[in-house]
Each structure stands twice: as structure tokens, then as C-alpha cells.
Design a protein around this motif. Structure first.
Motif, PDB file in Angstrom:
ATOM      1  N   GLN A  79     -43.009  69.711   1.560  1.00  0.00           N
ATOM      2  CA  GLN A  79     -42.622  70.337   2.818  1.00  0.00           C
ATOM      3  C   GLN A  79     -43.061  69.390   3.919  1.00  0.00           C
ATOM      4  OE1 GLN A  79     -43.238  74.518   3.424  1.00  0.00           O
ATOM      5  NE2 GLN A  79     -43.404  74.948   1.238  1.00  0.00           N
ATOM      6  N   ILE A  80     -42.090  68.684   4.491  1.00  0.00           N
ATOM      7  CA  ILE A  80     -42.374  67.619   5.450  1.00  0.00           C
ATOM      8  C   ILE A  80     -41.906  68.051   6.834  1.00  0.00           C
ATOM      9  CG2 ILE A  80     -41.999  65.195   6.002  1.00  0.00           C
ATOM     10  CD1 ILE A  80     -41.254  64.831   2.992  1.00  0.00           C
ATOM     11  N   ALA A  81     -42.843  68.187   7.755  1.00  0.00           N
ATOM     12  CA  ALA A  81     -42.527  68.626   9.117  1.00  0.00           C
ATOM     13  C   ALA A  81     -41.866  67.498   9.894  1.00  0.00           C
ATOM     14  CB  ALA A  81     -43.795  69.076   9.822  1.00  0.00           C
ATOM     15  N   GLY A  82     -40.911  67.876  10.746  1.00  0.00           N
ATOM     16  CA  GLY A  82     -40.232  66.888  11.575  1.00  0.00           C
ATOM     17  C   GLY A  82     -39.452  67.553  12.695  1.00  0.00           C
ATOM     18  N   THR A  83     -38.693  66.717  13.405  1.00  0.00           N
ATOM     19  CA  THR A  83     -37.887  67.177  14.531  1.00  0.00           C
ATOM     20  C   THR A  83     -36.471  66.666  14.375  1.00  0.00           C
ATOM     21  OG1 THR A  83     -39.835  67.075  15.956  1.00  0.00           O
ATOM     22  CG2 THR A  83     -37.692  67.193  17.051  1.00  0.00           C
ATOM     23  N   VAL A  84     -35.494  67.542  14.540  1.00  0.00           N
ATOM     24  CA  VAL A  84     -34.092  67.137  14.457  1.00  0.00           C
ATOM     25  C   VAL A  84     -33.798  66.163  15.600  1.00  0.00           C
ATOM     26  CG1 VAL A  84     -31.691  67.921  14.625  1.00  0.00           C
ATOM     27  CG2 VAL A  84     -33.379  69.300  13.363  1.00  0.00           C
ATOM     28  N   VAL A  85     -33.158  65.037  15.258  1.00  0.00           N
ATOM     29  CA  VAL A  85     -32.771  64.069  16.288  1.00  0.00           C
ATOM     30  C   VAL A  85     -31.255  63.995  16.462  1.00  0.00           C
ATOM     31  CG1 VAL A  85     -34.846  62.659  16.175  1.00  0.00           C
ATOM     32  CG2 VAL A  85     -32.942  62.130  14.663  1.00  0.00           C
ATOM     33  N   ASP A  86     -30.509  64.437  15.432  1.00  0.00           N
ATOM     34  CA  ASP A  86     -29.051  64.394  15.535  1.00  0.00           C
ATOM     35  C   ASP A  86     -28.435  65.344  14.518  1.00  0.00           C
ATOM     36  OD1 ASP A  86     -26.583  63.242  16.622  1.00  0.00           O
ATOM     37  OD2 ASP A  86     -26.334  62.359  14.624  1.00  0.00           O
ATOM     38  N   VAL A  87     -27.339  65.988  14.927  1.00  0.00           N
ATOM     39  CA  VAL A  87     -26.566  66.845  14.024  1.00  0.00           C
ATOM     40  C   VAL A  87     -25.110  66.446  14.158  1.00  0.00           C
ATOM     41  CG1 VAL A  87     -25.877  69.199  13.438  1.00  0.00           C
ATOM     42  CG2 VAL A  87     -28.183  68.768  14.321  1.00  0.00           C
ATOM     43  N   ALA A  88     -24.515  66.039  13.048  1.00  0.00           N
ATOM     44  CA  ALA A  88     -23.087  65.706  13.021  1.00  0.00           C
ATOM     45  C   ALA A  88     -22.411  66.702  12.092  1.00  0.00           C
ATOM     46  CB  ALA A  88     -22.871  64.281  12.520  1.00  0.00           C
ATOM     47  N   ALA A 120     -30.346  71.845  16.347  1.00  0.00           N
ATOM     48  CA  ALA A 120     -29.855  70.933  17.382  1.00  0.00           C
ATOM     49  C   ALA A 120     -30.966  69.919  17.627  1.00  0.00           C
ATOM     50  CB  ALA A 120     -29.524  71.696  18.663  1.00  0.00           C
ATOM     51  N   ALA A 121     -30.632  68.852  18.333  1.00  0.00           N
ATOM     52  CA  ALA A 121     -31.649  67.855  18.670  1.00  0.00           C
ATOM     53  C   ALA A 121     -32.834  68.543  19.340  1.00  0.00           C
ATOM     54  CB  ALA A 121     -31.048  66.791  19.582  1.00  0.00           C
ATOM     55  N   GLY A 122     -34.034  68.227  18.862  1.00  0.00           N
ATOM     56  CA  GLY A 122     -35.250  68.821  19.405  1.00  0.00           C
ATOM     57  C   GLY A 122     -35.805  69.981  18.609  1.00  0.00           C
ATOM     58  N   THR A 123     -35.014  70.533  17.676  1.00  0.00           N
ATOM     59  CA  THR A 123     -35.476  71.657  16.851  1.00  0.00           C
ATOM     60  C   THR A 123     -36.542  71.189  15.868  1.00  0.00           C
ATOM     61  OG1 THR A 123     -33.264  72.647  16.934  1.00  0.00           O
ATOM     62  CG2 THR A 123     -34.762  73.472  15.241  1.00  0.00           C
ATOM     63  N   SER A 124     -37.649  71.911  15.800  1.00  0.00           N
ATOM     64  CA  SER A 124     -38.678  71.637  14.793  1.00  0.00           C
ATOM     65  C   SER A 124     -38.220  72.199  13.462  1.00  0.00           C
ATOM     66  CB  SER A 124     -40.010  72.273  15.188  1.00  0.00           C
ATOM     67  OG  SER A 124     -40.525  71.654  16.335  1.00  0.00           O
ATOM     68  N   VAL A 125     -38.333  71.394  12.404  1.00  0.00           N
ATOM     69  CA  VAL A 125     -37.920  71.819  11.076  1.00  0.00           C
ATOM     70  C   VAL A 125     -38.928  71.349  10.033  1.00  0.00           C
ATOM     71  CG1 VAL A 125     -35.430  71.869  11.577  1.00  0.00           C
ATOM     72  CG2 VAL A 125     -36.483  69.754  10.741  1.00  0.00           C
ATOM     73  N   VAL A 126     -38.773  71.890   8.844  1.00  0.00           N
ATOM     74  CA  VAL A 126     -39.522  71.437   7.680  1.00  0.00           C
ATOM     75  C   VAL A 126     -38.497  71.065   6.623  1.00  0.00           C
ATOM     76  CG1 VAL A 126     -41.158  72.085   5.875  1.00  0.00           C
ATOM     77  CG2 VAL A 126     -41.501  72.903   8.208  1.00  0.00           C
ATOM     78  N   ALA A 127     -38.572  69.813   6.153  1.00  0.00           N
ATOM     79  CA  ALA A 127     -37.694  69.349   5.078  1.00  0.00           C
ATOM     80  C   ALA A 127     -38.315  69.758   3.750  1.00  0.00           C
ATOM     81  CB  ALA A 127     -37.521  67.838   5.149  1.00  0.00           C
ATOM     82  N   LEU A 128     -37.525  70.412   2.909  1.00  0.00           N
ATOM     83  CA  LEU A 128     -37.984  70.885   1.608  1.00  0.00           C
ATOM     84  C   LEU A 128     -37.330  70.049   0.522  1.00  0.00           C
ATOM     85  CD1 LEU A 128     -37.426  74.674   2.348  1.00  0.00           C
ATOM     86  CD2 LEU A 128     -39.590  73.446   2.457  1.00  0.00           C
ATOM     87  N   ILE A 129     -38.166  69.435  -0.336  1.00  0.00           N
ATOM     88  CA  ILE A 129     -37.644  68.563  -1.388  1.00  0.00           C
ATOM     89  C   ILE A 129     -38.413  68.829  -2.678  1.00  0.00           C
ATOM     90  CG2 ILE A 129     -37.168  66.182  -2.075  1.00  0.00           C
ATOM     91  CD1 ILE A 129     -37.658  65.441   0.957  1.00  0.00           C
ATOM     92  N   LYS A 130     -37.694  69.194  -3.735  1.00  0.00           N
ATOM     93  CA  LYS A 130     -38.340  69.371  -5.037  1.00  0.00           C
ATOM     94  C   LYS A 130     -38.898  68.034  -5.524  1.00  0.00           C
ATOM     95  CE  LYS A 130     -36.495  71.805  -8.223  1.00  0.00           C
ATOM     96  NZ  LYS A 130     -35.601  72.386  -9.231  1.00  0.00           N
ATOM     97  N   SER A 131     -40.066  68.059  -6.127  1.00  0.00           N
ATOM     98  CA  SER A 131     -40.696  66.820  -6.614  1.00  0.00           C
ATOM     99  C   SER A 131     -39.846  66.127  -7.665  1.00  0.00           C
ATOM    100  CB  SER A 131     -42.096  67.100  -7.141  1.00  0.00           C
ATOM    101  OG  SER A 131     -42.052  68.005  -8.223  1.00  0.00           O
ATOM    102  N   THR A 132     -39.056  66.895  -8.410  1.00  0.00           N
ATOM    103  CA  THR A 132     -38.199  66.291  -9.432  1.00  0.00           C
ATOM    104  C   THR A 132     -37.004  65.548  -8.839  1.00  0.00           C
ATOM    105  OG1 THR A 132     -37.057  68.427  -9.649  1.00  0.00           O
ATOM    106  CG2 THR A 132     -38.802  67.948 -11.248  1.00  0.00           C
ATOM    107  N   GLU A 133     -36.767  65.723  -7.538  1.00  0.00           N
ATOM    108  CA  GLU A 133     -35.652  65.040  -6.872  1.00  0.00           C
ATOM    109  C   GLU A 133     -36.096  63.798  -6.111  1.00  0.00           C
ATOM    110  OE1 GLU A 133     -32.696  65.844  -7.689  1.00  0.00           O
ATOM    111  OE2 GLU A 133     -33.438  67.588  -8.797  1.00  0.00           O
ATOM    112  N   VAL A 134     -37.375  63.454  -6.220  1.00  0.00           N
ATOM    113  CA  VAL A 134     -37.905  62.251  -5.574  1.00  0.00           C
ATOM    114  C   VAL A 134     -38.002  61.142  -6.613  1.00  0.00           C
ATOM    115  CG1 VAL A 134     -39.851  61.234  -4.314  1.00  0.00           C
ATOM    116  CG2 VAL A 134     -39.231  63.641  -3.930  1.00  0.00           C
ATOM    117  N   SER A 135     -37.323  60.034  -6.354  1.00  0.00           N
ATOM    118  CA  SER A 135     -37.437  58.846  -7.197  1.00  0.00           C
ATOM    119  C   SER A 135     -38.338  57.859  -6.488  1.00  0.00           C
ATOM    120  CB  SER A 135     -36.061  58.206  -7.428  1.00  0.00           C
ATOM    121  OG  SER A 135     -35.213  59.090  -8.131  1.00  0.00           O
ATOM    122  N   LEU A 136     -38.937  56.944  -7.250  1.00  0.00           N
ATOM    123  CA  LEU A 136     -39.792  55.936  -6.651  1.00  0.00           C
ATOM    124  C   LEU A 136     -39.292  54.537  -6.966  1.00  0.00           C
ATOM    125  CD1 LEU A 136     -43.328  57.405  -7.456  1.00  0.00           C
ATOM    126  CD2 LEU A 136     -42.046  57.576  -5.327  1.00  0.00           C
TER     127      LEU A 136
END
Length: 139
Positions: A79-88, A120-136
Motif C-alpha cells: 500500500q503505497i501512498a501518493g498523489t495523482v498527477v494526471d488522469v487520461a 483528479a490531479a492533486g487527489t491523495s491515493v494509495v496504490a495497492l499491489i499484490k506482492s505476487t505481481e511485483v517482479s524484480l
């Protein structure tokens, strides 16, 4: 090698927990947030991944979900906190770019989800990513 994977976050391995077939690898991103990758034990050996290794965490945009706040009671480890910068947006789908401390993420989600969450730009969000979907990838 060039990849179509948009999300490539640089970091350093801080822990490796190996099992018989699978391992979990904890990566501290340049901005200080942690990402967990669940990969095979063979991959850990083949790539020479150990504490202190420089890696890139790779995640397809279609594997990134967004929430407007932290989510409790869920098995998703990242769960990675961030801010939306663009929505297309298109007719059915949207590409949402999120600034996370130390990099950026892109999430491919439905246009309906963008509308329902009010993204929208400026919205605070949390990115959710399953650990099995992360490659290194080692660098």
C-alpha cells in the motif's frame, strides 16, 4: 533491454525470507516506502538477490489498484501512498499517474472507477499491489 512495463521503481533490498519454493523480498524505495515482492527461490539465487542489492521493482499498470485511503483487513501487502498527477480517460479505461515519494506509478483502471473515486490531479491515493505481481530486476 527495453520493457513495456511502465512502473519501474528503484530501491535496495532490506530483507529476504526464503521458503522451499518461494521467497519474499522487501525493497526500500528511494523515497523510503517499502515494497514486498513474492518471487521464486530460484529467482533469488539466479539474480543474486541479497540484503543490500540494488533492484528495480517492476509492476504492470494493470496490476495497480487505487484507493482514496489506506485499506485495513486486506491481504494485499503493498500500500503505497501518493498523489495523482494526471488522469487520461478514454471511453472505458483510464491511465492514472501517481507521484509516490521517490518515483511514480501508473495505474490502468476503468473510467467508472476514476469517476466513482473522484480522481483528479492533486487527489491523495494509495496504490495497492499484490506482492505476487511485483517482479524484480537487478541493476
Amino acid at each position: 533491454m527495453s520493457l513495456s512495463i511502465r512502473n519501474q521503481l528503484a530501491g535496495t533490498v532490506t530483507a529476504v525470507t526464503t521458503g522451499e519454493a518461494m521467497a519474499t523480498v522487501k525493497v526500500r524505495l528511494e523515497g523510503g516506502q517499502d515494497v514486498i515482492a513474492a518471487i521464486t527461490t530460484d529467482a533469488v539465487k539466479d539474480l543474486g538477490i541479497a540484503t543490500g542489492s540494488a533492484v528495480k521493482a517492476l509492476v504492470k499498470a494493470t496490476e495497480v489498484a487505487l484507493a482514496t485511503g489506506a485499506v485495513d483487513g486486506i491481504s494485499i501487502r503493498n500500500q503505497i501512498a501518493g498523489t495523482v498527477v494526471d488522469v487520461a480517460t478514454g471511453g472505458a479505461m483510464a491511465s492514472v499517474k501517481v507521484d509516490v515519494d521517490g518515483g511514480g506509478l501508473t495505474a490502468a483502471i476503468t473510467k467508472d472507477a476514476v469517476d466513482a473515486l473522484g480522481l483528479a490531479a492533486g487527489t491523495s491515493v494509495v496504490a495497492l499491489i499484490k506482492s505476487t505481481e511485483v517482479s524484480l530486476a537487478t541493476v
